[in-house]
Design a protein around this motif. Structure first.
Motif, short mmCIF file in Angstrom:
data_model
loop_
_atom_site.label_atom_id
_atom_site.label_comp_id
_atom_site.label_asym_id
_atom_site.label_seq_id
_atom_site.Cartn_x
_atom_site.Cartn_y
_atom_site.Cartn_z
N THR A 113 0.83 -1.20 0.00
CA THR A 113 0.00 0.00 0.00
C THR A 113 0.87 1.26 0.00
O THR A 113 1.80 1.38 0.80
CB THR A 113 -0.92 0.03 1.23
N SER A 221 -1.28 -1.19 -4.22
CA SER A 221 -2.57 -0.69 -3.73
C SER A 221 -2.39 0.77 -3.34
O SER A 221 -1.53 1.10 -2.52
CB SER A 221 -3.05 -1.51 -2.53
N LEU A 223 -3.92 4.17 -1.75
CA LEU A 223 -4.94 4.67 -0.82
C LEU A 223 -4.86 6.18 -0.77
O LEU A 223 -3.81 6.76 -0.51
CB LEU A 223 -4.71 4.08 0.58
#
Length: 255
Positions: A113, A221, A223
């Protein structure tokens, strides 16, 4: 004169000297200003033009150039969201990233992330503009590195050894790779950008532009944690005065 940054010239010095004398306090003050003000004028490593431009795009260039100066290899790029097929906002993006940051981004493991954070204000004299960062969590150190860094005292010079006398015995454990300037304790800064609208779509477009030189972004990922320290307000618009505005973005379904 001091409050407005006006450096005294020879004519002013002669006037003050004739009025207050060589040992008068105004004369001493003026001579101190004549000595120190030219030195302080060019002291800042982030020199700005005499007049800050009124265009948000030009201010964004100055801001990214200043933030990227910590790494001389930082490259500043200007993107137009109209070049992307699915872009909604028609605006500009000023992005800054160095080769070292690309290497750090390429080393990230798949599905790791990374965060798009902001908006953070940066001031250029009396003008401010918002910027965003692409950040990853800091890499944890191994137990051996933690012990070595805890035991090693950089200020202790009592145990220095001279390699000229053959007293230096290095082992593999003695070599610690120094982190780059982008690797901080709270995270690794992978890129920085200023967008014309500070909107969700402009940030998504920024990530898509970064993927062209950072293909590993497609495996990560992403965010969006864009919580403005100034509160949740409307997006910025192009105007003569930069506005500190941003929308809170938490949706990642478009990536």
């Amino acid at each position: 004169m001091e409050d407005n940054g006006v450096c005294p010239d020879a004519e002013t010095d002669a006037m003050v000297l004739n009025i207050f004398g060589r040992h008068g306090f105004p004369t001493k003050k003026l001579r101190r200003m004549t000595y120190w003000m030219p030195k302080f004028k060019n002291l800042s490593p982030w020199a700005l033009p005499e007049k800050i431009p009124t265009s948000n795009l030009e201010v964004a260039k100055l801001a990214v150039q200043r933030m990227g100066s910590v790494d001389p290899a930082t490259e500043m790029e200007i993107f137009q969201t109209s070049e992307l097929r699915d872009a909604i906002d028609d605006t500009w993006i000023v992005s800054g990233q160095s080769a070292t940051q690309r290497e750090l981004l390429a080393k990230l493991q798949e599905k790791k992330t990374v965060f798009v954070e902001g908006a953070f204000p940066i001031w250029l004299r009396r003008t401010s503009i918002n910027y965003f960062i692409l950040r990853s969590d800091p890499e944890p150190l191994s137990e051996e590195d933690q012990k070595q860094r805890a035991q090693f005292d950089y200020d202790d010079v009592s145990q220095l050894r001279s390699w000229i006398l053959g007293q230096e015995n290095l082992t593999r454990k003695d070599i610690i790779i120094e982190p780059s300037v982008h690797e901080q304790e709270d995270g690794t800064i992978l890129a920085v950008a200023v967008t014309g609208t500070c909107s969700k779509d402009s940030l998504l477009s920024w990530i898509r532009f970064l993927e062209k030189k950072n293909p590993n972004l497609a495996n990560l990922s992403i965010l969006f944690a864009t919580n403005s320290p100034l509160g949740e307000v409307i997006p910025a618009i192009e105007s003569s005065v930069p506005v500190n505005t941003v929308k809170k973005i938490t949706d990642t379904s478009d990536l």
